[in-house]
Design an enzyme around this catalytic site. Structure first.
Site, mmCIF file in Angstrom:
data_model
loop_
_atom_site.group_PDB
_atom_site.id
_atom_site.type_symbol
_atom_site.label_atom_id
_atom_site.label_comp_id
_atom_site.label_asym_id
_atom_site.label_seq_id
_atom_site.Cartn_x
_atom_site.Cartn_y
_atom_site.Cartn_z
ATOM 1 N N ARG A 27 36.977 44.816 36.670
ATOM 2 C CA ARG A 27 37.370 43.404 36.750
ATOM 3 C C ARG A 27 36.893 42.615 35.529
ATOM 4 O O ARG A 27 37.656 41.813 34.988
ATOM 5 C CB ARG A 27 36.876 42.746 38.028
ATOM 6 C CG ARG A 27 37.420 41.328 38.161
ATOM 7 C CD ARG A 27 37.055 40.646 39.428
ATOM 8 N NE ARG A 27 37.723 41.201 40.597
ATOM 9 C CZ ARG A 27 37.605 40.671 41.816
ATOM 10 N NH1 ARG A 27 36.842 39.606 42.000
ATOM 11 N NH2 ARG A 27 38.208 41.215 42.855
ATOM 12 N N ARG A 73 41.964 43.922 41.493
ATOM 13 C CA ARG A 73 41.527 44.234 42.858
ATOM 14 C C ARG A 73 41.909 45.683 43.147
ATOM 15 O O ARG A 73 43.079 45.994 43.332
ATOM 16 C CB ARG A 73 42.198 43.300 43.878
ATOM 17 C CG ARG A 73 41.641 43.385 45.277
ATOM 18 C CD ARG A 73 42.355 42.407 46.218
ATOM 19 N NE ARG A 73 42.220 41.023 45.781
ATOM 20 C CZ ARG A 73 41.140 40.277 46.027
ATOM 21 N NH1 ARG A 73 40.112 40.800 46.679
ATOM 22 N NH2 ARG A 73 41.055 39.031 45.608
ATOM 23 N N SER A 103 28.775 37.566 42.324
ATOM 24 C CA SER A 103 28.464 36.867 43.566
ATOM 25 C C SER A 103 26.979 37.025 43.859
ATOM 26 O O SER A 103 26.482 38.154 43.937
ATOM 27 C CB SER A 103 29.295 37.475 44.688
ATOM 28 O OG SER A 103 29.150 36.718 45.847
ATOM 29 N N ARG A 130 36.394 50.163 48.308
ATOM 30 C CA ARG A 130 36.769 49.121 49.269
ATOM 31 C C ARG A 130 38.221 49.278 49.717
ATOM 32 O O ARG A 130 39.106 49.481 48.884
ATOM 33 C CB ARG A 130 36.593 47.729 48.645
ATOM 34 C CG ARG A 130 35.136 47.483 48.255
ATOM 35 C CD ARG A 130 34.860 46.060 47.876
ATOM 36 N NE ARG A 130 33.475 45.928 47.409
ATOM 37 C CZ ARG A 130 32.838 44.772 47.340
ATOM 38 N NH1 ARG A 130 33.439 43.646 47.715
ATOM 39 N NH2 ARG A 130 31.593 44.716 46.903
HETATM 40 N N1 LIG Z 1 38.304 45.333 45.125
HETATM 41 C C1 LIG Z 1 37.644 45.038 43.991
HETATM 42 N N2 LIG Z 1 38.142 45.451 42.802
HETATM 43 C C2 LIG Z 1 37.485 45.175 41.648
HETATM 44 N N3 LIG Z 1 36.320 44.486 41.593
HETATM 45 C C3 LIG Z 1 35.795 44.063 42.770
HETATM 46 C C4 LIG Z 1 36.412 44.304 44.011
HETATM 47 N N4 LIG Z 1 35.643 43.755 44.999
HETATM 48 C C5 LIG Z 1 34.584 43.184 44.377
HETATM 49 N N5 LIG Z 1 34.672 43.364 43.051
HETATM 50 C C6 LIG Z 1 33.716 42.911 42.029
HETATM 51 O O1 LIG Z 1 32.398 43.053 42.558
HETATM 52 C C7 LIG Z 1 31.748 41.788 42.523
HETATM 53 C C8 LIG Z 1 30.769 41.704 43.667
HETATM 54 O O2 LIG Z 1 31.466 41.916 44.888
HETATM 55 S S1 LIG Z 1 31.088 40.976 46.091
HETATM 56 O O3 LIG Z 1 31.619 41.570 47.262
HETATM 57 O O4 LIG Z 1 31.517 39.663 45.757
HETATM 58 N N6 LIG Z 1 29.472 40.932 46.162
HETATM 59 C C9 LIG Z 1 28.715 42.037 46.264
HETATM 60 O O5 LIG Z 1 29.193 43.156 46.363
HETATM 61 C C10 LIG Z 1 27.212 41.790 46.171
HETATM 62 N N7 LIG Z 1 26.513 43.015 46.464
HETATM 63 C C11 LIG Z 1 26.873 41.300 44.755
HETATM 64 O O6 LIG Z 1 27.357 42.198 43.790
HETATM 65 C C12 LIG Z 1 32.871 40.787 42.610
HETATM 66 O O7 LIG Z 1 32.468 39.520 42.123
HETATM 67 C C13 LIG Z 1 33.911 41.442 41.702
HETATM 68 O O8 LIG Z 1 33.590 41.243 40.336
#
Ligand SMILES: Nc1ncnc2c1ncn2[C@@H]1O[C@H](COS(=O)(=O)NC(=O)[C@@H](N)CO)[C@@H](O)[C@H]1O
Length: 426
Positions: free
Chosen positions: A392, A277, A354, A262
């Site tokens: 995380r 993050r 999520s 991301r």
């Molecule tokens: N940049 C990031 N760095 C670390 N963990 C992350 C990051 N972005 C998301 N996550 C983790 O990934 C989980 C799911 O990301 S989300 O965008 O909320 N939801 C999804 O991707 C959905 N597909 C359900 O998993 C978050 O709750 C968090 O625990």
């Protein structure tokens, strides 16, 4: 994407959904464009139909050796062909424009979702576990990781730039243990384990809803139609594109592992300490494809939440569940729960999971369909939830289980995946 007929028949419902989701789409402009497309399409199809009749008339006139009639009909046919040639490019362009607007139309939130403008209006509705109280000075996750040599951020930044990290020693093993622990538990619940591509073509991102709006969060492979997924949800959404599943095959239940990438655009300066993050992380994803039935979707929405709660309870982490408000849930969701684990060093709950249900909003975009018991082909419903996302989850895990001597207790449920090890740092 919503059914165009639904938008035509319920413009106010769609406008209200856009309003409560802070979505600025102009539904009146979409419907005006739609009317232009429908009218022009009708004219072009009429012209085509006349052309078919004419060609029959021309053959008939030829058989009757009626040269004058035949020439008149051919001339008329030429005029029709010119009309079609002149209007078809515009029809195609307007149709493309309408499709691109349709991609921006949000789903209709369920009445059970709180109406709110942003995350400050999300509604916590369930708490589990006592907020951890230490009888000693506790360390935050980053200090704990440094103390036990579990991370190397400096060298990772040298290699990959900001928001990167090396997990070392037991942290590396913990992450793999958490992934196996989650895959194992979900497999025992009848979810099919998948290890999916973390590069996908753009149709998967359009299907999941990541494109066009979230494109700035996605890394692109240069000069190829390939992008790095931010979640296995994207890859799984594209797998069944254009197929027609059998009703009795549903629900398809997947637990998919993938690295996730991301850009985190727009989060400059946010959560920069440690590994909260980051640009690359690993996630085990729950994904359901079920029949197009609201009750069925709600059932699986609750099931996916419960699965994640069981995993967190096994890790002995205090958490809460929040009902995400309309302004924070994003375009595609009908309903969304976030799970937030207690982070002692921050004295607050932070999102670790999520959970969403989307009815056929993704299925329509990705063309995911099934044949129901009456033989009718319909779009499926899709749902997803995090099972485990690391690193995380290491944050509440390491902090919550730290001991007075600075060691870290490994929860019982994880020990089988850590060679039986009970502590880090003992
Ligand atoms: N940049 C990031 N760095 C670390 N963990 C992350 C990051 N972005 C998301 N996550 C983790 O990934 C989980 C799911 O990301 S989300 O965008 O909320 N939801 C999804 O991707 C959905 N597909 C359900 O998993 C978050 O709750 C968090 O625990």
């Amino acid at each position: 994407m919503l059914d165009l007929t639904f938008i035509r028949n319920h413009p106010d419902v769609v406008k209200e959904a856009a309003h409560v989701k802070n979505n600025s789409i102009d539904i009146d402009a979409l419907l005006a464009l739609d009317q232009k497309v429908v009218a022009l399409q009708h004219e072009v199809e009429e012209a085509r139909a006349k052309q078919n009749q004419l060609s029959k008339g021309i053959q008939q006139a030829a058989r009757e050796k009626n040269t004058e009639l035949r020439n008149d009909l051919i001339a008329e046919g030429k005029k029709l062909a010119e009309f079609i040639k002149a209007n078809e490019p515009e029809l195609n362009q307007l149709t493309e424009e309408r499709y691109n607007l349709l991609l921006l139309v949000p789903n209709i939130p369920d009445p059970s979702a709180p109406v709110g403008k942003d995350e400050s209006e999300n509604v916590p509705f369930k708490y589990w576990g006592e907020k951890t109280e230490f009888g000693f000075t506790a360390l935050d996750h980053y200090d704990l990781m440094l103390k036990h040599n579990l991370v190397d951020i400096e060298r990772a930044v040298k290699v990959a730039g900001s928001r990167s990290y090396v997990l070392r020693g037991e942290a590396a093993r913990l992450e793999l243990a958490l992934i196996s622990f989650a895959m194992d538990k979900m497999a025992r619940k009848g979810f099919t384990p998948l290890i999916v591509p973390s590069m996908a073509r753009d149709f998967s991102f359009i299907g999941s809803g990541q494109f066009p709006k979230g494109r700035d969060q996605v890394y692109e492979v240069k000069d190829q139609d390939l992008f790095l997924v931010g979640t296995a949800e994207v890859s799984i959404t594209g797998m069944y594109k254009d197929e027609i599943l059998k009703g009795d095959e549903l629900p398809l239940k997947f637990v998919g592992y993938s690295p996730c990438y991301r850009q985190e655009a727009g989060t400059y300066g946010k959560d920069t300490r440690g590994v909260f993050r980051v640009h690359q992380f690993n996630k085990v994803e729950q994904y359901i494809i079920c029949k197009a039935d609201h009750e069925e979707s709600v059932y699986w929405f609750e099931q996916l939440l419960q699965n994640a709660e069981e995993l967190i309870q096994d890790l002995e982490l205090p958490y809460r569940v929040i009902n995400v408000c309309t302004g924070d849930m994003g375009d595609g969701k009908v309903g969304m729960y976030d799970i937030e684990c207690w982070v002692p060093s921050e004295g607050r709950y932070r999102e670790t999971h999520s959970c969403s249900y989307l009815h056929e909003w993704q299925a329509r975009r990705a063309n995911l369909r099934y044949r129901d018991e009456n033989g009718k082909v319909k779009f499926v419903h899709t749902l997803n939830n995090t099972a485990i996302a690391s690193p995380r989850i290491l944050i509440p895990l390491l902090e919550t289980h730290q001991q007075e001597d600075g060691s870290i207790r490994i929860p019982e449920a994880l020990r089988p995946f850590m060679g039986g090890q009970e502590y880090i740092g003992r």
